[in-house]
Scaffold this active site. Structure first.
Site, PDB file in Angstrom:
ATOM      1  CE  LYS A 209      -4.123  -2.066   2.062  1.00  0.00           C
ATOM      2  NZ  LYS A 209      -5.047  -2.080   3.232  1.00  0.00           N
ATOM      3  NE  ARG A 244      -7.157  -8.745   2.403  1.00  0.00           N
ATOM      4  CZ  ARG A 244      -7.045  -7.987   1.310  1.00  0.00           C
ATOM      5  NH1 ARG A 244      -6.142  -6.993   1.294  1.00  0.00           N
ATOM      6  NH2 ARG A 244      -7.798  -8.179   0.258  1.00  0.00           N
TER       7      ARG A 244
END
Length: 269
Positions: A209, A244
């Site tokens: 991200k 994750r």
């Protein structure tokens, strides 16, 4: 023993950190859109992630990247169900479905999914209805400023509990990259225990991200694995139960080392 329960699966949270592998069956996800959007490639990738040590496979048929265009429940089901139906008989680990549509969640659970991963945090009363009518695991993500996170989780957990969803079936996700500033995202990884509810499992997902790219000069998404490992290792040391990730093999090795360090003791002589 602290556990996260998802259908027939019981994950012992005191035993290890669990790795959730990301399977995006979309054409437009932020880092791997279009790579796994056929049934054959999606199932093969899921099985590869299982072979690499993934403890959970998280299947998403709708992108939630910034600026994405929302698709209908019907289109999401059309992408998701062929993959899920082919994958379920072949996979040995829990399957999570990343959706905020109650209708999609209900169909997915009927087809063998074990976890609802709702990026809108079970705000929809119908999604709570779906969860309460099953034995699935429930992942509640927070989208918004950091100072609102703890109250949000407490409110949503109370709503689920009122409908019979036990805390052992609930996992909270600080929502890295969702509605937070860069600094808030860093703090959510560093100090998430100050902002999440007590007594439930915690998932942290920072894989590839912007919070990873920013301090590194914004390298391409596929080159952000080392930074992701750094962020997730800090999260593990601070108490995260599930991470994750896109890069499962590397994440599994890193989490095993982090777990070994956390549990290291020398007996008194």
């Amino acid at each position: 023993m602290r556990t996260f329960n998802a259908g027939k699966f019981v994950l012992d949270l005191d035993k290890k950190t669990y790795v959730m592998g990301i399977l995006n069956v979309t054409p437009d996800s932020f880092s791997d859109g279009g790579k796994w959007n056929t049934v054959e490639t999606a199932v093969a990738h899921a099985l590869q992630m299982q072979g690499d040590g993934a403890d959970i496979i998280d299947v998403g048929a709708q992108s939630t990247r910034p600026g994405c265009v929302r698709i209908s429940p019907e289109e999401e089901l059309a992408r998701l169900m062929p993959v899920l139906q082919d994958l379920r008989p072949q996979i040995r680990v829990p399957i999570s479905v990343d959706t905020f549509y109650p209708a999609v969640a209900k169909e997915a659970l009927a087809a063998g999914a074990d976890i609802i991963n709702d990026v809108t945090g079970f705000k929809d009363a119908e999604m709570i209805d779906v969860a309460s009518g099953s034995d699935c695991g429930c992942m509640i993500m927070h989208d918004g400023p950091l100072n609102q996170m703890k109250a949000f989780f407490e409110e949503q957990i109370a709503k689920l509990s009122k409908r019979g969803v036990q805390e052992c079936r609930i996992c909270v996700d600080p929502g890295i990259g969702f509605g937070k500033s860069y600094e808030e995202n860093l703090c959510a990884i560093k100090n998430f225990k100050n902002y999440v509810a007590d007594g439930v499992a915690v998932l942290v997902g920072a894989s590839r991200k912007r919070v990873i790219g920013t301090p590194c000069g914004d390298p391409p998404f596929e080159e952000r694995m080392p930074g992701t490992i750094a962020a997730h290792t800090i999260a593990i040391l601070n108490g995260a139960n599930i991470i994750r990730v896109h890069d499962v093999k590397e994440a599994v090795q890193a989490s095993k080392v982090a777990d070994a360090i956390l549990r290291a003791e020398i007996a008194d002589e």
